[in-house]
Design a protein around this motif. Structure first.
Motif, short mmCIF file in Angstrom:
data_model
loop_
_atom_site.label_atom_id
_atom_site.label_comp_id
_atom_site.label_asym_id
_atom_site.label_seq_id
_atom_site.Cartn_x
_atom_site.Cartn_y
_atom_site.Cartn_z
N ALA A 111 0.83 -1.20 0.00
CA ALA A 111 0.00 0.00 0.00
C ALA A 111 0.86 1.25 0.00
O ALA A 111 1.94 1.30 0.61
N LEU A 112 0.37 2.28 -0.72
CA LEU A 112 0.99 3.60 -0.62
C LEU A 112 0.69 4.18 0.75
O LEU A 112 -0.31 3.82 1.40
N ALA A 113 1.51 5.11 1.19
CA ALA A 113 1.37 5.64 2.55
C ALA A 113 0.00 6.26 2.79
O ALA A 113 -0.64 6.01 3.82
N ASP A 114 -0.49 7.07 1.84
CA ASP A 114 -1.80 7.73 2.02
C ASP A 114 -2.93 6.71 2.07
O ASP A 114 -3.87 6.83 2.87
N ASP A 115 -2.85 5.68 1.22
CA ASP A 115 -3.88 4.65 1.21
C ASP A 115 -3.85 3.83 2.50
O ASP A 115 -4.90 3.49 3.06
N ALA A 116 -2.66 3.52 2.96
CA ALA A 116 -2.53 2.76 4.21
C ALA A 116 -3.12 3.52 5.38
O ALA A 116 -3.77 2.94 6.26
N GLU A 117 -2.93 4.83 5.39
CA GLU A 117 -3.49 5.64 6.48
C GLU A 117 -5.02 5.61 6.46
O GLU A 117 -5.66 5.44 7.50
N LEU A 118 -5.61 5.73 5.27
CA LEU A 118 -7.06 5.69 5.16
C LEU A 118 -7.63 4.33 5.54
O LEU A 118 -8.71 4.23 6.14
N LEU A 119 -6.89 3.28 5.23
CA LEU A 119 -7.35 1.92 5.53
C LEU A 119 -6.89 1.46 6.92
O LEU A 119 -7.12 0.30 7.30
N GLN A 120 -6.25 2.35 7.65
CA GLN A 120 -5.79 2.07 9.02
C GLN A 120 -4.85 0.86 9.06
O GLN A 120 -5.01 -0.05 9.87
N LEU A 121 -3.87 0.87 8.16
CA LEU A 121 -2.89 -0.20 8.08
C LEU A 121 -1.52 0.32 8.48
O LEU A 121 -1.13 1.43 8.13
N ALA A 122 -0.81 -0.50 9.22
CA ALA A 122 0.56 -0.15 9.58
C ALA A 122 1.48 -0.50 8.41
O ALA A 122 1.37 -1.59 7.83
#
Length: 258
Positions: A193-204
């Protein structure tokens, strides 16, 4: 009930019929299927046939047998079929699944060259850009980015897509009939995941996600929309068989996140 002269195996016919009965709500009050013995009597088949049918349904997370307790129905899974497109919102409405949608972006936009080529847009042509976050039981499970040719679909800027199905809005405002008049092409990838997408999906970070690029064309070949769908890898599964290929968000895996 079963066609014994069919080339389709009896166990598969039993599984398909049970799936139809589950979707109709026949077992909703008990959340359980009848016992193996009762199923043998109902379908006039052997216990081996019933067990093969139940094993297949368990593999696809439809049921969860518990030794000595019965055959329990699993919570619904949210499929993203790779055989034909079905609107995420519409599927949840039809199956009474409490999905929530957050509109992150809805605007007129100039797409990237990659997207423009897939929509057969000339350089500089505008598109409607829709970015949505899907959540199930307060867990973000999918991020969708959709582009549609602006000239034809500008009306979408004034619709309530938090609630309404995108496909239903298209059908109401155009002559396109989504279920019978389209031809999809989907490319599925597994990526970090890209950083922005990971943040929205609540992924570390780093985090694995499924990425499905879908172009939907009319039967005349005219592009309707291009969607990039990013799904959490820790609550999604990809099924492959000679019957169907399916990427699904599994509600029971989402439950574990809470």
């Amino acid at each position: 009930m079963l066609c014994r002269n069919s080339s389709c195996p009896l166990y598969l016919q039993v599984a398909q019929d049970l799936q139809t009965r589950i979707e109709s709500g026949e077992f909703a009050s008990s959340s359980m299927l009848p016992s193996e013995q009762d199923l043998c009597v109902t379908y006039c088949v052997s216990r081996t046939t019933v067990r093969r049918a139940l094993s297949l349904m368990e593999e696809y997370n439809v049921i969860s047998p518990h030794q000595g307790k019965g055959i329990y129905l699993q919570e619904p899974k949210l499929p993203d079929s790779l055989a034909f497109p079905q609107g995420f919102t519409q599927y949840c409405i039809e199956h009474d699944i409490p999905i929530a949608t957050q509109i992150l972006v809805l605007c007129r936009s100039i797409p990237t060259p990659y997207v423009a080529r897939r929509l057969q847009l000339a350089q500089g042509d505008a598109a409607v850009f829709l970015k949505r976050l899907r959540t199930l039981k307060n867990v973000p499970v999918a991020l969708e980015q959709t582009w549609l040719p602006f000239e034809r679909f500008s009306f979408l800027l004034n619709t309530g897509l938090e609630i309404d199905s995108l496909y239903e809005m298209i059908e109401q405002h155009t002559d396109i009939h989504i279920r019978g008049n389209i031809s999809p092409s989907i490319v599925l990838k597994s990526e970090l995941a890209l950083a922005d997408d990971a943040e929205l999906l609540q992924l570390a970070m780093p985090a694995a996600v499924f990425v499905a690029d879908e172009i939907v064309n009319s039967t005349t070949g005219s592009p309707i929309l291009f969607t990039r769908r990013i799904l959490r890898g820790d609550c999604s599964k990809y099924y492959f068989s000679n019957r169907a290929n399916q990427l699904s968000i599994l509600a029971e895996l989402v439950q574990d996140k809470n």
